[in-house]
Design a protein around this motif. Structure first.
Motif, mmCIF file in Angstrom:
data_model
loop_
_atom_site.group_PDB
_atom_site.id
_atom_site.type_symbol
_atom_site.label_atom_id
_atom_site.label_comp_id
_atom_site.label_asym_id
_atom_site.label_seq_id
_atom_site.Cartn_x
_atom_site.Cartn_y
_atom_site.Cartn_z
ATOM 1 N N ILE A 8 -7.137 3.074 34.927
ATOM 2 C CA ILE A 8 -7.218 1.611 35.099
ATOM 3 C C ILE A 8 -6.679 1.221 36.473
ATOM 4 O O ILE A 8 -7.299 0.405 37.184
ATOM 5 N N MET A 9 -5.544 1.786 36.865
ATOM 6 C CA MET A 9 -4.988 1.493 38.186
ATOM 7 C C MET A 9 -5.954 1.926 39.285
ATOM 8 O O MET A 9 -6.107 1.234 40.297
ATOM 9 N N GLY A 10 -6.619 3.064 39.092
ATOM 10 C CA GLY A 10 -7.590 3.541 40.071
ATOM 11 C C GLY A 10 -8.771 2.595 40.224
ATOM 12 O O GLY A 10 -9.230 2.326 41.340
ATOM 13 N N VAL A 11 -9.253 2.072 39.098
ATOM 14 C CA VAL A 11 -10.373 1.124 39.145
ATOM 15 C C VAL A 11 -9.966 -0.143 39.897
ATOM 16 O O VAL A 11 -10.710 -0.634 40.760
ATOM 17 N N PHE A 12 -8.786 -0.679 39.587
ATOM 18 C CA PHE A 12 -8.311 -1.868 40.303
ATOM 19 C C PHE A 12 -8.149 -1.592 41.791
ATOM 20 O O PHE A 12 -8.491 -2.432 42.626
ATOM 21 N N CYS A 13 -7.626 -0.419 42.127
ATOM 22 C CA CYS A 13 -7.448 -0.082 43.540
ATOM 23 C C CYS A 13 -8.784 -0.024 44.270
ATOM 24 O O CYS A 13 -8.904 -0.520 45.393
ATOM 25 N N TRP A 14 -9.784 0.584 43.649
ATOM 26 C CA TRP A 14 -11.096 0.663 44.287
ATOM 27 C C TRP A 14 -11.721 -0.713 44.424
ATOM 28 O O TRP A 14 -12.372 -1.006 45.441
ATOM 29 N N MET A 15 -11.531 -1.575 43.437
ATOM 30 C CA MET A 15 -12.062 -2.932 43.531
ATOM 31 C C MET A 15 -11.429 -3.680 44.698
ATOM 32 O O MET A 15 -12.127 -4.331 45.488
ATOM 33 N N VAL A 16 -10.108 -3.589 44.817
ATOM 34 C CA VAL A 16 -9.416 -4.264 45.911
ATOM 35 C C VAL A 16 -9.824 -3.657 47.253
ATOM 36 O O VAL A 16 -10.091 -4.383 48.216
ATOM 37 N N THR A 17 -9.915 -2.344 47.317
ATOM 38 C CA THR A 17 -10.260 -1.682 48.574
ATOM 39 C C THR A 17 -11.662 -2.063 49.029
ATOM 40 O O THR A 17 -11.877 -2.397 50.204
ATOM 41 N N ILE A 18 -12.624 -2.040 48.131
ATOM 42 C CA ILE A 18 -13.999 -2.386 48.496
ATOM 43 C C ILE A 18 -14.085 -3.867 48.876
ATOM 44 O O ILE A 18 -14.713 -4.219 49.884
ATOM 45 N N MET A 134 -3.014 -7.329 47.839
ATOM 46 C CA MET A 134 -2.515 -6.049 48.349
ATOM 47 C C MET A 134 -1.382 -5.513 47.484
ATOM 48 O O MET A 134 -1.080 -4.330 47.518
ATOM 49 N N VAL A 135 -0.774 -6.371 46.670
ATOM 50 C CA VAL A 135 0.302 -5.923 45.790
ATOM 51 C C VAL A 135 -0.227 -4.928 44.758
ATOM 52 O O VAL A 135 0.505 -4.032 44.332
ATOM 53 N N VAL A 136 -1.512 -5.054 44.386
ATOM 54 C CA VAL A 136 -2.118 -4.095 43.448
ATOM 55 C C VAL A 136 -2.098 -2.700 44.064
ATOM 56 O O VAL A 136 -1.744 -1.718 43.403
ATOM 57 N N LEU A 137 -2.454 -2.619 45.339
ATOM 58 C CA LEU A 137 -2.435 -1.316 46.011
ATOM 59 C C LEU A 137 -1.005 -0.795 46.161
ATOM 60 O O LEU A 137 -0.757 0.401 46.004
ATOM 61 N N THR A 138 -0.076 -1.684 46.449
ATOM 62 C CA THR A 138 1.319 -1.274 46.601
ATOM 63 C C THR A 138 1.869 -0.715 45.296
ATOM 64 O O THR A 138 2.528 0.332 45.287
ATOM 65 N N ILE A 139 1.592 -1.391 44.203
ATOM 66 C CA ILE A 139 2.069 -0.917 42.901
ATOM 67 C C ILE A 139 1.437 0.429 42.568
ATOM 68 O O ILE A 139 2.114 1.345 42.085
#
Length: 175
Positions: A8-18, A134-139
């Motif tokens: 789940i964290m990986g999916v959120f990170c990819w969404m934010v990154t893209i 960006m806090v999603v990526l930091t976490i």
């Protein structure tokens, strides 16, 4: 459970990154286009590039990623430089007044300070748009390894429990 949380964290990170990469790419293109148009002015009225914000722009203003994807881009909607330029021109127009005498008198030092403060607040908002989510990526970056370590520790504990249950330490019990 640990792998599920990491997924789940990986999916959120990819969404934010893209989303961020699309927004930054669009913002960079609009910034370059705005600077090119601004440099072409060379002695003309510097307010010539200023356009009023449409209702569509106002709706998309709260979501920079949606603005970059769905905006019309006919007058630099994703350009942070244009947003500062627009605010500066609006403030100068508001402080100059409409009469010829007011324009001839120019801006007072207090008016210039007020314009500078307004531009500083808009610059802060533009930086916040760039840094949003960006806090999603930091976490994920700081918490992901700890969750992975938790999964490893749980796996070792399960292995020791299986060895204790079998009562024999051999490669089969460990497997």
């Amino acid at each position: 459970a640990v792998i599920f949380v990491l997924a789940i964290m990986g999916v959120f990170c990819w969404m934010v990154t893209i989303g961020k990469s699309l927004y930054i790419r669009r913002s960079s293109k609009d910034n370059e286009a705005f600077l090119t148009q601004y440099k072409k002015l060379a002695g003309q009225d510097p307010a010539i590039l200023d356009m009023d914000e449409s209702t569509e722009d106002a709706k998309l203003a709260h979501s920079p990623i949606a603005q970059a994807i769905f905006g019309k881009h006919d007058h630099f909607q994703s350009s942070s430089l244009y947003h500062l330029y627009h605010r500066g021109i609006s403030e100068v127009r508001a402080r100059m007044g409409n009469s010829v005498g007011a324009r001839a008198a120019g801006l007072s030092p207090q008016a210039i300070d007020a314009i500078r403060a307004s531009l500083d607040s808009d610059m802060t908002r533009e930086v916040q748009k760039l840094n949003s989510k960006m806090v999603v990526l930091t976490i994920s970056v700081s918490g992901g390894p700890f969750l992975g370590l938790l999964g490893t520790v749980i796996g070792v504990m399960i292995t020791f429990a299986a060895i204790a249950a079998s009562g024999d330490v051999n490669i089969g019990a460990i497997a």
